[in-house]
Write a protein that holds these residues in place. Structure first.
Motif, mmCIF file in Angstrom:
data_model
loop_
_atom_site.group_PDB
_atom_site.id
_atom_site.type_symbol
_atom_site.label_atom_id
_atom_site.label_comp_id
_atom_site.label_asym_id
_atom_site.label_seq_id
_atom_site.Cartn_x
_atom_site.Cartn_y
_atom_site.Cartn_z
ATOM 1 N N TRP A 115 -18.513 38.919 -8.467
ATOM 2 C CA TRP A 115 -19.036 40.259 -8.206
ATOM 3 C C TRP A 115 -18.532 41.303 -9.190
ATOM 4 O O TRP A 115 -19.125 42.376 -9.304
ATOM 5 N N VAL A 116 -17.447 41.032 -9.871
ATOM 6 C CA VAL A 116 -16.924 41.997 -10.847
ATOM 7 C C VAL A 116 -17.255 41.595 -12.276
ATOM 8 O O VAL A 116 -16.811 42.253 -13.218
ATOM 9 N N ASP A 117 -18.014 40.516 -12.460
ATOM 10 C CA ASP A 117 -18.454 40.112 -13.801
ATOM 11 C C ASP A 117 -19.562 41.040 -14.272
ATOM 12 O O ASP A 117 -20.440 41.424 -13.494
ATOM 13 N N LEU A 118 -19.555 41.361 -15.561
ATOM 14 C CA LEU A 118 -20.558 42.264 -16.129
ATOM 15 C C LEU A 118 -21.977 41.761 -15.867
ATOM 16 O O LEU A 118 -22.904 42.557 -15.655
ATOM 17 N N SER A 119 -22.150 40.455 -15.830
ATOM 18 C CA SER A 119 -23.490 39.881 -15.646
ATOM 19 C C SER A 119 -24.080 40.215 -14.279
ATOM 20 O O SER A 119 -25.297 40.091 -14.082
ATOM 21 N N THR A 120 -23.242 40.628 -13.315
ATOM 22 C CA THR A 120 -23.754 40.967 -11.980
ATOM 23 C C THR A 120 -24.032 42.456 -11.819
ATOM 24 O O THR A 120 -24.513 42.869 -10.763
ATOM 25 N N ASN A 121 -23.722 43.253 -12.843
ATOM 26 C CA ASN A 121 -24.055 44.677 -12.787
ATOM 27 C C ASN A 121 -25.575 44.813 -12.738
ATOM 28 O O ASN A 121 -26.288 44.288 -13.590
ATOM 29 N N HIS A 122 -26.062 45.551 -11.754
ATOM 30 C CA HIS A 122 -27.499 45.642 -11.511
ATOM 31 C C HIS A 122 -28.258 46.204 -12.716
ATOM 32 O O HIS A 122 -29.436 45.900 -12.901
ATOM 33 N N TYR A 123 -27.586 46.995 -13.540
ATOM 34 C CA TYR A 123 -28.259 47.573 -14.709
ATOM 35 C C TYR A 123 -28.811 46.488 -15.617
ATOM 36 O O TYR A 123 -29.920 46.616 -16.157
ATOM 37 N N TYR A 124 -28.064 45.418 -15.806
ATOM 38 C CA TYR A 124 -28.439 44.415 -16.790
ATOM 39 C C TYR A 124 -29.520 43.453 -16.286
ATOM 40 O O TYR A 124 -29.944 42.557 -17.016
ATOM 41 N N HIS A 125 -29.975 43.662 -15.065
ATOM 42 C CA HIS A 125 -31.092 42.877 -14.543
ATOM 43 C C HIS A 125 -32.383 43.692 -14.537
ATOM 44 O O HIS A 125 -33.447 43.175 -14.867
ATOM 45 N N GLY A 126 -32.298 44.949 -14.148
ATOM 46 C CA GLY A 126 -33.505 45.765 -14.053
ATOM 47 C C GLY A 126 -33.424 47.091 -14.773
ATOM 48 O O GLY A 126 -34.327 47.916 -14.666
ATOM 49 N N PHE A 127 -32.295 47.347 -15.487
ATOM 50 C CA PHE A 127 -32.103 48.556 -16.295
ATOM 51 C C PHE A 127 -32.096 49.822 -15.434
ATOM 52 O O PHE A 127 -32.613 50.857 -15.841
ATOM 53 N N GLU A 128 -31.462 49.731 -14.281
ATOM 54 C CA GLU A 128 -31.297 50.877 -13.392
ATOM 55 C C GLU A 128 -30.039 51.632 -13.828
ATOM 56 O O GLU A 128 -28.915 51.201 -13.575
ATOM 57 N N TYR A 129 -30.245 52.760 -14.505
ATOM 58 C CA TYR A 129 -29.155 53.424 -15.217
ATOM 59 C C TYR A 129 -27.982 53.787 -14.319
ATOM 60 O O TYR A 129 -26.825 53.741 -14.759
ATOM 61 N N GLY A 130 -28.229 54.164 -13.079
ATOM 62 C CA GLY A 130 -27.150 54.597 -12.198
ATOM 63 C C GLY A 130 -26.019 53.594 -12.067
ATOM 64 O O GLY A 130 -24.873 53.967 -11.808
ATOM 65 N N TYR A 131 -26.312 52.314 -12.261
ATOM 66 C CA TYR A 131 -25.280 51.290 -12.124
ATOM 67 C C TYR A 131 -24.510 51.021 -13.415
ATOM 68 O O TYR A 131 -23.417 50.443 -13.375
ATOM 69 N N LYS A 132 -25.056 51.412 -14.547
ATOM 70 C CA LYS A 132 -24.554 50.937 -15.837
ATOM 71 C C LYS A 132 -23.068 51.198 -16.056
ATOM 72 O O LYS A 132 -22.329 50.318 -16.529
#
Length: 306
Positions: free
Chosen positions: A152-169
């Motif tokens: 859950w703390v891996d960068l690959s699980t950040n929601h931004y990198y799946h759908g480009f939702e800036y708020g999570y980046k």
């Protein structure tokens, strides 16, 4: 569930699209790369073209916002660690409407499970849908839980990198432990330029039996609409404190072109849940399809920030 499908076939992606998408983790990922990826992700999921210079529907405008509206306040609001503070500052209310935070951890190895209560919820602070619920009497496999939540703390699980939702980046990754809330359903307001216009009631959230009904937030009339979930056969009585929830949602949404404000409806009150800026990542058809345009008309896009 009935869904609306557009059968228009999309021509092949540009030859360099896969490379651009693979580079999304790198500093060299540019604004033009972002627009390319957002456009083609939309076309792949929605089966229709996206012209970022000419957007009109709800889904199109959410994808425009991904590209051109990067308000850093969204980071504070989307982060499950800092969102409660934003709630208190914007509403002037105390923590009685906040789900109690038991602990915040940088990694799964930091968690001392022997100090946790009998019931709790573990969540990722920078993603959607990543949560683990422990109820009283559950057989807790500590090492199994650690293994499940470690990523859950891996960068690959950040929601931004799946759908480009800036708020999570730019959220710093954390694992959050909250008290368990036994809620009846979630009531979530769809707010356009600071005004709550619709809400839906979501039953059996995060389960295979999830379902939802839409309502007009002002007339309180139910709407014949499905969006991602089937309708529920359940009926509700509008809570006596609905006006309080509406006013809180209006305060939290006041600075944004679109945001969904979510609450837990408990047996005798309500609690703030989260703020969501890209409902369904802007990639979910409406049934009837006409509501995509109806919702879209309500978003007044700001000037481009990029």
């Amino acid at each position: 569930m009935k869904t609306v499908q557009n059968t228009t076939r999309i021509s092949g992606y540009p030859p360099d699209y896969a490379k651009k998408y693979a580079n999304r983790f790198l500093p060299s990922f540019s604004q033009s790369d972002l627009e390319c990826c957002v456009r083609h992700l939309y076309e792949f999921r929605m089966r229709k073209k996206l012209d970022l210079d000419n957007v009109s529907t709800f889904n199109e405008k959410l994808n425009w916002l991904k590209c051109f509206y990067h308000d850093d306040r969204m980071t504070e609001c989307a982060d499950k660690v800092t969102a409660p503070k934003y709630f208190e500052e914007q509403t002037g209310l105390g923590d009685s409407y906040i789900v109690r935070n038991i602990g915040v951890f940088r990694s799964a190895s930091e968690i001392n499970f022997s100090l946790l209560p009998d019931e709790y919820v573990l969540k990722s602070n920078w993603g959607s849908g990543r949560q683990l619920i422990v109820r009283s009497g559950d057989n807790v496999d500590v090492e199994g839980i650690r293994e499940e939540i470690a990523s859950w703390v891996d960068l690959s699980t950040n929601h931004y990198y799946h759908g480009f939702e800036y708020g999570y980046k730019n959220i710093e990754p954390r694992i959050v432990c909250e008290e368990f809330i036994d809620f009846e359903y979630k009531l979530e307001f769809f707010c356009f330029n600071g005004k709550p216009c619709y809400f839906w009631t979501v039953f059996n959230d995060k389960t295979d039996d999830v379902c939802a009904n839409f309502f007009d937030a002002n007339t309180l009339e139910q709407i014949d609409l499905r969006h991602g979930y089937p309708n529920s056969s359940k009926t509700i009585d509008i809570p006596a404190y609905y006006g309080d929830m509406f006013n809180i949602a209006e305060k939290l949404a006041s600075d944004f072109p679109f945001v969904r404000i979510d609450f837990y409806k408990t047996s005798d009150s309500f609690k703030f849940s989260e703020m969501t800026f890209y409902h369904w990542c802007g990639l979910m058809p409406f049934d009837p399809e006409s509501f995509d345009l109806e919702f879209g008309k309500r978003i007044q896009l700001p000037a481009k920030m990029l």
